[in-house]
Design an enzyme around this catalytic site. Sequence first.
Site, PDB file in Angstrom:
ATOM      1  N   SER A  69      45.748  59.995  76.421  1.00 26.50           N
ATOM      2  CA  SER A  69      44.963  61.041  77.089  1.00 26.50           C
ATOM      3  C   SER A  69      44.696  62.204  76.131  1.00 26.50           C
ATOM      4  CB  SER A  69      45.714  61.570  78.321  1.00 26.50           C
ATOM      5  OG  SER A  69      46.002  60.507  79.200  1.00 26.50           O
TER       6      SER A  69
HETATM    7  N1  SAM Z   1      50.353  58.861  79.377  1.00 26.41           N
HETATM    8  C1  SAM Z   1      49.696  58.064  78.364  1.00 26.41           C
HETATM    9  C2  SAM Z   1      49.779  58.692  77.000  1.00 26.41           C
HETATM   10  O1  SAM Z   1      50.283  59.807  76.891  1.00 26.41           O
HETATM   11  O2  SAM Z   1      49.361  58.026  76.053  1.00 26.41           O
HETATM   12  C3  SAM Z   1      48.253  57.760  78.675  1.00 26.41           C
HETATM   13  C4  SAM Z   1      48.149  56.850  79.790  1.00 26.41           C
HETATM   14  S1  SAM Z   1      46.719  55.842  79.832  1.00 26.41           S
HETATM   15  C5  SAM Z   1      45.477  56.991  80.255  1.00 26.41           C
HETATM   16  C6  SAM Z   1      47.154  55.033  81.372  1.00 26.41           C
HETATM   17  C7  SAM Z   1      48.297  54.059  81.224  1.00 26.41           C
HETATM   18  O3  SAM Z   1      48.722  53.683  82.536  1.00 26.41           O
HETATM   19  C8  SAM Z   1      47.908  52.781  80.513  1.00 26.41           C
HETATM   20  O4  SAM Z   1      48.801  52.538  79.461  1.00 26.41           O
HETATM   21  C9  SAM Z   1      48.043  51.718  81.602  1.00 26.41           C
HETATM   22  O5  SAM Z   1      48.433  50.453  81.120  1.00 26.41           O
HETATM   23  C10 SAM Z   1      49.095  52.337  82.496  1.00 26.41           C
HETATM   24  N2  SAM Z   1      49.136  51.840  83.877  1.00 26.41           N
HETATM   25  C11 SAM Z   1      48.117  51.556  84.713  1.00 26.41           C
HETATM   26  N3  SAM Z   1      48.586  51.144  85.913  1.00 26.41           N
HETATM   27  C12 SAM Z   1      49.951  51.181  85.824  1.00 26.41           C
HETATM   28  C13 SAM Z   1      50.998  50.892  86.727  1.00 26.41           C
HETATM   29  N4  SAM Z   1      50.785  50.472  87.983  1.00 26.41           N
HETATM   30  N5  SAM Z   1      52.276  51.054  86.308  1.00 26.41           N
HETATM   31  C14 SAM Z   1      52.538  51.476  85.042  1.00 26.41           C
HETATM   32  N6  SAM Z   1      51.579  51.756  84.144  1.00 26.41           N
HETATM   33  C15 SAM Z   1      50.299  51.634  84.524  1.00 26.41           C
END
Ligand code: SAM
Length: 222
Positions: A69
């Site tokens: 992000s």
């Molecule tokens: N917080 C992260 C960072 O600092 O890099 C960015 C997150 S990215 C925008 C969203 C993440 O959420 C992705 O890695 C995705 O695989 C994960 N994700 C989506 N659905 C999820 C779920 N139900 N449980 C855990 N992770 C999930």
Amino acid sequence: MPSLQRSEENGYVGARRRLVERLREQGVRDPRVLEAVSEVRRHLLVDEALRDQAYEDVPLPIGDRQTISAPGIVAAMSEALELEGDETVLEVGTGSGYQAAILSRLAARVISIERIPGLANRARSALDMLGVTNVVVHLGDGSRGRPSEAPFDAIIVTAGGPKVPEPLIEQLAPGGRLIGPFGPRGQQELIRVRRKPDGEIVRESLGPCRFVDLVGEHGWMG
Ligand code: SAM
């Protein structure tokens, strides 16, 4: 450290300082959040080819069609959690580990859940490399939360779901705050949910945002 590497690191220190100034101008006030942004080496969490963009306020690809992000939204969401330092925080969506590394400096303990094995493994190595010791990364569906370790003082969801997952609200401690992007795909609202000390649940919108999908039982279908 070899001198080329040292001068590169010094360049990144300057880039982080400029980023912090930009975030301050954008309205981020919490000095602990600004300090965390000034210290976490975001360039180590992205592909080498993207390192020169690491301190621009933009999301960047991290593989598996996911993103790290933008620092601005990471800082704003961290600030909205109102952390004082002694909390246990649940993060849903570890991704690169950047948000978790920022939270590690603002709270006592961070439990982070990622659904994609390759990203969870990479984030664990990255957090080790950054010297972060109070974050645990679990593989799984974070939309269910982590009942075995609940309640949490704060919960942050970093992927966009159709609505606030009910299990996450249930796992919020009295006085706790949850923040995340919820609503239709690609045009969510940043929602903060508070469980007041008497148990009442209060929701507020902090404005529009855009995140990749929360995929899971209480998110979108995979
Ligand atoms: N917080 C992260 C960072 O600092 O890099 C960015 C997150 S990215 C925008 C969203 C993440 O959420 C992705 O890695 C995705 O695989 C994960 N994700 C989506 N659905 C999820 C779920 N139900 N449980 C855990 N992770 C999930």
